[in-house]
Design an enzyme around this catalytic site. Structure first.
Site, PDB file in Angstrom:
ATOM      1  N   SER A 135       0.859  -1.173   0.000  1.00 15.38           N
ATOM      2  CA  SER A 135       0.000   0.000   0.000  1.00 15.38           C
ATOM      3  C   SER A 135       0.904   1.234   0.000  1.00 15.38           C
ATOM      4  CB  SER A 135      -0.928  -0.025   1.212  1.00 15.38           C
ATOM      5  OG  SER A 135      -1.768   1.101   1.246  1.00 15.38           O
ATOM      6  N   TYR A 149      -5.149   8.460  -5.995  1.00 15.92           N
ATOM      7  CA  TYR A 149      -4.259   7.425  -5.482  1.00 15.92           C
ATOM      8  C   TYR A 149      -4.693   7.007  -4.080  1.00 15.92           C
ATOM      9  CZ  TYR A 149       0.169   5.076  -4.313  1.00 15.92           C
ATOM     10  OH  TYR A 149       1.122   4.164  -3.957  1.00 15.92           O
ATOM     11  N   LYS A 153      -5.633   3.083  -2.671  1.00 19.42           N
ATOM     12  CA  LYS A 153      -4.912   2.429  -1.583  1.00 19.42           C
ATOM     13  C   LYS A 153      -5.793   2.267  -0.341  1.00 19.42           C
ATOM     14  CE  LYS A 153      -1.013   1.670  -3.651  1.00 19.42           C
ATOM     15  NZ  LYS A 153      -0.603   0.282  -3.974  1.00 19.42           N
TER      16      LYS A 153
END
Length: 278
Positions: A135, A149, A153
């Site tokens: 991650s 993003y 994650k």
């Protein structure tokens, strides 16, 4: 310790390559996935007899399933899965298109999910396995200009936390690795940006983008040291569920925990009092 078989996605560069080299150096077998034919021989040559490159795109479900099946049939076991393949994306939430969001999610979340689901039947059959989800500190704490993003994650961490509880009784352990800034190609070839740039976000999303791109090659983190820590995690009997990497990541996680604790303290007497009164 018996020789183990690792399956690492995205080993052409960055964390994936460095970790694969560390694993091979310590005597385990490494199956590494790449996306270009020209990268196959290069990876195989890292440690002949220990490093084995397979052509695979994590966004291709059929390809993922057939590759993992072939790897298992060849080696007879899969002991450690490292979901490393992915890329970053810069831009304000308003600037990113839905297509941008979908493309990032397709690789960073659905790609990792597909690989995980394809490996699990073999680990269940073995009654053992380790899953390392690469991650980011961005998967625990959001930042202006990094929302696309962050979303990918955060999703990976959410499913991984549930997965860890589900597979623990089956002898499988999950660790979510959360690196801060490291000197990989993340801020270079492994990052994309929104095409639209609205002036209203110059002081927030744009400032963050310029900062990220500006320190490419100067990040504090050493990928080799990170690989050594991940190796240690896989070799411990009680691995952590979450593992921040680097001082920046630890500071960011602690700051968010403090912020959440403060919000809870400020609002508990009001917001917790929402039950029916009998």
């Amino acid at each position: 310790m018996a020789e183990r078989v690792w399956f690492i996605t995205g080993v052409s560069v960055g964390f994936g390559r460095t970790l694969a080299e560390e694993v091979a150096r310590n005597g385990d077998k490494v199956i590494g996935t790449v996306r270009q034919h020209g990268q196959l021989a290069e990876f195989n040559a890292i440690s002949p007899g220990n490093t084995f490159a397979y052509l695979m795109d994590v966004t291709n479900p059929d390809g993922v399933k057939s590759t993992i099946e072939a790897a298992y049939n060849h080696f007879g076991r899969l002991d450690v899965l490292v979901n490393n393949a992915g890329f970053g994306f810069l831009g304000a939430v308003e600037e990113a298109t839905i297509k941008d969001f979908r493309e990032v999610m397709e690789t960073n979340f659905f790609g990792a999910l597909q690989v995980t689901q394809a490996v699990l039947p073999y680990m269940r059959k073995q009654g053992s396995g380790r899953i390392i989800q690469m991650s980011s500190v961005a998967g625990f704490r959001s930042t202006q200009g990094f929302g696309v993003y962050n979303a990918s994650k955060f999703a990976l961490e959410g499913v991984s936390e549930a997965l860890a509880q589900e597979v623990a009784p089956l002898g499988i352990k999950v660790t979510i690795v959360e690196p801060g800034p490291f000197r990989t190609n993340f801020a270079g070839s492994s990052i994309k940006s929104a095409k639209l740039e609205l002036p209203e976000y110059d002081s927030t999303a744009r400032a963050f983008k310029n900062n990220i791109l500006g320190y490419a090659g100067q990040q504090e983190g050493d990928p080799q040291k990170a690989a050594q820590v991940i190796w240690q995690v896989v070799n411990t009997d009680n691995p952590p569920l979450r593992l921040p990497l680097g001082t920046t990541a630890f500071t960011a996680v602690k700051n968010k925990l403090q912020q959440v604790a403060q919000d809870l303290e400020n609002w508990e007497t009001i917001a917790a009092n929402t039950s029916y009164v009998s």
